[in-house]
Design an enzyme around this catalytic site. Structure first.
Site, PDB file in Angstrom:
ATOM      1  N   ASP A 106      41.126  13.583  16.737  1.00  0.00           N
ATOM      2  CA  ASP A 106      41.273  13.494  18.189  1.00  0.00           C
ATOM      3  C   ASP A 106      40.894  14.844  18.787  1.00  0.00           C
ATOM      4  O   ASP A 106      41.465  15.871  18.413  1.00  0.00           O
ATOM      5  CB  ASP A 106      42.746  13.172  18.494  1.00  0.00           C
ATOM      6  CG  ASP A 106      42.928  12.421  19.788  1.00  0.00           C
ATOM      7  OD1 ASP A 106      42.201  12.727  20.744  1.00  0.00           O
ATOM      8  OD2 ASP A 106      43.796  11.542  19.839  1.00  0.00           O
TER       9      ASP A 106
ATOM     10  N   ASP B  20      39.471  12.749  23.896  1.00  0.00           N
ATOM     11  CA  ASP B  20      40.498  12.561  24.910  1.00  0.00           C
ATOM     12  C   ASP B  20      39.919  12.714  26.323  1.00  0.00           C
ATOM     13  O   ASP B  20      39.120  13.626  26.561  1.00  0.00           O
ATOM     14  CB  ASP B  20      41.579  13.634  24.671  1.00  0.00           C
ATOM     15  CG  ASP B  20      42.840  13.379  25.464  1.00  0.00           C
ATOM     16  OD1 ASP B  20      43.428  12.295  25.311  1.00  0.00           O
ATOM     17  OD2 ASP B  20      43.251  14.276  26.232  1.00  0.00           O
TER      18      ASP B  20
ATOM     19  N   GLU C 205      37.589   8.396  25.331  1.00  0.00           N
ATOM     20  CA  GLU C 205      38.591   7.733  26.178  1.00  0.00           C
ATOM     21  C   GLU C 205      38.122   7.845  27.620  1.00  0.00           C
ATOM     22  O   GLU C 205      37.954   8.948  28.135  1.00  0.00           O
ATOM     23  CB  GLU C 205      39.952   8.425  26.012  1.00  0.00           C
ATOM     24  CG  GLU C 205      41.049   7.684  26.769  1.00  0.00           C
ATOM     25  CD  GLU C 205      42.299   8.528  27.012  1.00  0.00           C
ATOM     26  OE1 GLU C 205      43.375   7.954  27.204  1.00  0.00           O
ATOM     27  OE2 GLU C 205      42.196   9.771  27.027  1.00  0.00           O
TER      28      GLU C 205
ATOM     29  N   HIS D 246      48.858   4.952  21.624  1.00  0.00           N
ATOM     30  CA  HIS D 246      50.081   5.749  21.784  1.00  0.00           C
ATOM     31  C   HIS D 246      50.491   5.935  23.236  1.00  0.00           C
ATOM     32  O   HIS D 246      51.535   6.534  23.501  1.00  0.00           O
ATOM     33  CB  HIS D 246      49.861   7.108  21.114  1.00  0.00           C
ATOM     34  CG  HIS D 246      48.772   7.887  21.805  1.00  0.00           C
ATOM     35  ND1 HIS D 246      47.446   7.480  21.792  1.00  0.00           N
ATOM     36  CD2 HIS D 246      48.809   9.001  22.554  1.00  0.00           C
ATOM     37  CE1 HIS D 246      46.728   8.332  22.507  1.00  0.00           C
ATOM     38  NE2 HIS D 246      47.530   9.255  22.980  1.00  0.00           N
ATOM     39  N   ASP D 247      49.673   5.489  24.187  1.00  0.00           N
ATOM     40  CA  ASP D 247      50.014   5.606  25.610  1.00  0.00           C
ATOM     41  C   ASP D 247      50.440   4.268  26.201  1.00  0.00           C
ATOM     42  O   ASP D 247      50.849   4.209  27.366  1.00  0.00           O
ATOM     43  CB  ASP D 247      48.794   6.087  26.414  1.00  0.00           C
ATOM     44  CG  ASP D 247      48.371   7.501  26.059  1.00  0.00           C
ATOM     45  OD1 ASP D 247      49.238   8.306  25.675  1.00  0.00           O
ATOM     46  OD2 ASP D 247      47.165   7.793  26.186  1.00  0.00           O
TER      47      ASP D 247
HETATM   48  O1  TEU Z   1      45.627  10.091  28.085  1.00  0.00           O
HETATM   49  C1  TEU Z   1      44.957   9.991  29.319  1.00  0.00           C
HETATM   50  C2  TEU Z   1      45.710   9.434  30.477  1.00  0.00           C
HETATM   51  O2  TEU Z   1      45.421   9.793  31.585  1.00  0.00           O
HETATM   52  C3  TEU Z   1      46.749   8.390  30.337  1.00  0.00           C
HETATM   53  O3  TEU Z   1      46.615   7.609  29.212  1.00  0.00           O
HETATM   54  C4  TEU Z   1      48.115   8.960  30.391  1.00  0.00           C
HETATM   55  O4  TEU Z   1      48.555   9.262  29.092  1.00  0.00           O
HETATM   56  C5  TEU Z   1      49.130   8.045  31.006  1.00  0.00           C
HETATM   57  O5  TEU Z   1      49.305   6.909  30.234  1.00  0.00           O
HETATM   58  C6  TEU Z   1      48.848   7.693  32.427  1.00  0.00           C
HETATM   59  O6  TEU Z   1      49.974   7.092  32.967  1.00  0.00           O
HETATM   60  C7  TEU Z   1      45.213  11.030  27.153  1.00  0.00           C
HETATM   61  C8  TEU Z   1      46.066  10.932  25.914  1.00  0.00           C
HETATM   62  O7  TEU Z   1      45.840   9.702  25.299  1.00  0.00           O
HETATM   63  C9  TEU Z   1      47.489  11.166  26.294  1.00  0.00           C
HETATM   64  O8  TEU Z   1      48.381  10.967  25.235  1.00  0.00           O
HETATM   65  C10 TEU Z   1      47.585  12.572  26.830  1.00  0.00           C
HETATM   66  O9  TEU Z   1      48.873  12.797  27.326  1.00  0.00           O
HETATM   67  C11 TEU Z   1      46.578  12.825  27.952  1.00  0.00           C
HETATM   68  O10 TEU Z   1      45.284  12.348  27.650  1.00  0.00           O
HETATM   69  C12 TEU Z   1      46.432  14.313  28.198  1.00  0.00           C
HETATM   70  O11 TEU Z   1      45.772  14.910  27.136  1.00  0.00           O
END
Ligand code: TEU
Length: 543
Positions: free
Chosen positions: A106, A207, A249, A322-323
């Site tokens: 990542d 990311d 992403e 994971h989000d």
């Molecule tokens: O996530 C990007 C992001 O904007 C969203 O997925 C956020 O985590 C949230 O769900 C919005 O409500 C990426 C990563 O996957 C995440 O884990 C990180 O926190 C974020 O970037 C920052 O690096």
């Protein structure tokens, strides 16, 4: 069931591959710290090989103060001691490779940690050589440069009194945005990537890659004007190594943009994670304002992506990460019909064109968790509670949103056994283990030939053995049906039908004439009936 070995020397091997996402903090602890580690992953590689996956997307393991669980990197070329050592990482790469499993790292390139050497230098003075590695605006402490709001709540600007300047951050203040306009920043990042390629890493997940080309003066964060120029340079300078797989992403991707990202000439990335399908069951652009899933819209969304990228790009297929909350709790039923609905959702997804990603525990049908506020760890959850209660929402309503949509739903430790702490750790887990591990766990799944685990194994095997999964065209059946998601895939004389009942009631459905004598490749009920039973799913095939 024998695993089919994928030949990774072939260009585009990743189009036939299935990936598995590991959130290292929650996967397997071997040291009793309550935090998962690299040796833990190594100890579970046989389990993953048995599932049949071809690669692991590893959420961040680089050195980090862990303000955002590793998405705040303080050293891109070091392993965080909490996960182990560089030798452990090298061992993981080698042990995985022995099982024909690639490691996909990542990369957090939009921002660094505020503890990164670059930022610590940048803070020293305006003429420090690293100052321009970040984004600054002059001003006084009382006047924000503008009203932009960060993803985790609060302004995107933080003031540094001794510089008389604000710095820009789209996420937490501890995650300052990197200035991609500065070529030295870009070259620095490319050198970190090459470091990992030399170690044997075979791909990267990037990311928030659509947020790198920001322009705070225009209040632009996503899809900035220079985005695709930056990506083409990145790809040219860092990703042209034979066979690397790259997945960006991109919350801001639509079909047209995804064609650029995943152009078949490989000039940008292999594919992107787009999130259109993940934003349909809500009443505003905010995920916290949840609503029932509109199936007709979901089907139309998939149809547009499937047909739009056919031969013009490549889809990634996922409903968990994971989000995101656990899909069986979100679109399925995590009580009575947990097993059939988890299998149904997998059938819906794995029949499509693209590269599937399974998130740890999805293959067990792991569910959301309901905790009191103080037991959550995620920075986003706590900021949401603070901000929404201040805006006048009732604490009860905010907790409902957190239970349904909070990121910690996906981050509870992996459930290996019915025993203490689900076999995840001998210590105190960093985040609560879901109490349902007594029923839902890998040990039980492996002992039950009818488990969700073996269903995923079967889907993975099918994808590798029948080219129609990779190549077939996509046709949506009964687009207006609010309960059944059905589609066909066709390739020459190979024909695949996927039928999924998204409800907990029996519904009528007529199998199309051509498939009456077709073979059942996989199904979540042992027999057939005149109707589709609750969450019933079938995949039929003929040549
Ligand atoms: O996530 C990007 C992001 O904007 C969203 O997925 C956020 O985590 C949230 O769900 C919005 O409500 C990426 C990563 O996957 C995440 O884990 C990180 O926190 C974020 O970037 C920052 O690096």
């Amino acid at each position: 069931m024998a695993n089919l070995i994928l030949d990774k020397s072939k260009r585009g091997w990743w189009q036939s591959a299935v990936f598995y996402q590991i959130y290292p903090k929650s996967f397997q602890d071997t040291t009793g710290t309550g935090i998962g580690d690299l040796q833990g992953i190594i100890s579970r590689l046989d389990y993953l090989q048995k599932l049949g996956i071809d690669g692991i997307w590893l959420s961040p393991v680089c050195a980090s103060p862990q303000v955002d669980n590793g998405y705040d990197v303080s050293d891109y070329c070091a392993i965080d001691p909490m996960f182990g050592t560089m030798a452990d990482m090298e061992m993981l790469i080698a042990e995985a490779k022995k099982r024909n499993i690639s490691i996909i790292m990542d990369l957090v390139l939009n921002h660094s940690s505020d503890q990164h050497f670059w930022f610590r230098e940048a803070l020293k003075s305006k003429d420090n050589p690293y100052h321009d590695y970040y984004i600054w605006r002059d001003g006084d402490a009382d006047t924000l440069p503008n009203d932009m709001w960060s993803v985790f709540g609060g302004p995107t600007w933080t003031y540094v009194p001794h510089l008389g300047q604000w710095y820009f951050h789209q996420f937490a203040p501890e995650q300052p945005d990197l200035n991609w306009e500065n070529p030295k920043v870009r070259q620095g990042l490319y050198s970190f990537i090459r470091f990992w390629v030399d170690k044997g890493v075979e791909g990267f997940r990037l990311d928030v890659i659509d947020q790198i080309a920001k322009d705070p003066d225009l209040k632009v964060t996503t899809n900035g004007p220079k985005l695709h120029d930056f990506l083409r340079e990145l790809s040219r300078e860092a990703f042209q190594e034979e066979g690397l797989v790259t997945v960006g992403e991109a919350w801001g991707a639509d079909v047209e943009r995804a064609k650029l990202y995943s152009a078949p000439d490989g000039s940008e990335l292999s594919m992107v994670f787009q999130f259109e399908h993940m934003g349909l069951d809500q009443t505003s652009w905010q995920k916290w304002d949840f609503a029932p899933l509109p199936l007709v819209k979901l089907k139309d969304c998939y149809r547009r992506w499937q047909q739009g990228l056919a031969e013009k790009g490549w889809n990634s297929l996922f409903v968990n990460n994971h989000d995101l909350p656990r899909i069986v709790s979100r679109w399925g039923d995590d009580t009575v019909y947990r097993v059939p609905s988890a299998k149904m959702l997998a059938t819906m997804l794995h029949g499509m064109q693209g590269t599937p990603y399974i998130y740890q525990g999805e293959e067990l049908g792991m569910t959301n968790i309901k905790l009191p506020l103080e037991e959550y760890v995620d920075v986003e959850i706590h900021n949401l509670f603070r901000d929404r209660t201040a805006e006048g929402y009732s604490p009860e309503a905010v907790m409902e949103s957190i239970w349904k949509r909070g990121r910690d739903n996906a981050r509870t430790p992996m459930q290996w056994t019915a025993g203490e702490n689900a076999g995840f750790t001998t210590g105190k887990p960093w985040l609560k283990v879901n109490p349902n591990h007594t029923e839902i766990n890998a040990e039980a799944a492996l002992a039950d030939p009818d488990s969700i685990f073996y269903y995923y194994q079967k889907l993975i095997e099918l994808r590798k053995s029948l080219p129609v999964f990779r190549e077939g065209s996509f046709e949506l059946l009964c687009p207006e049906d609010e309960k059944v998601f059905a589609y066909t895939r066709d390739m020459g004389n190979a024909h695949l039908l996927v039928v999924c009942n998204f409800t907990s009631k029996a519904v009528p459905f007529e199998i199309p004439e051509a498939f009456r004598n077709a073979k059942t490749l996989v199904a979540n009920y042992p027999d057939t009936a005149d109707t589709l039973r609750p969450y019933e799913a079938r995949m039929l095939y003929y040549e």
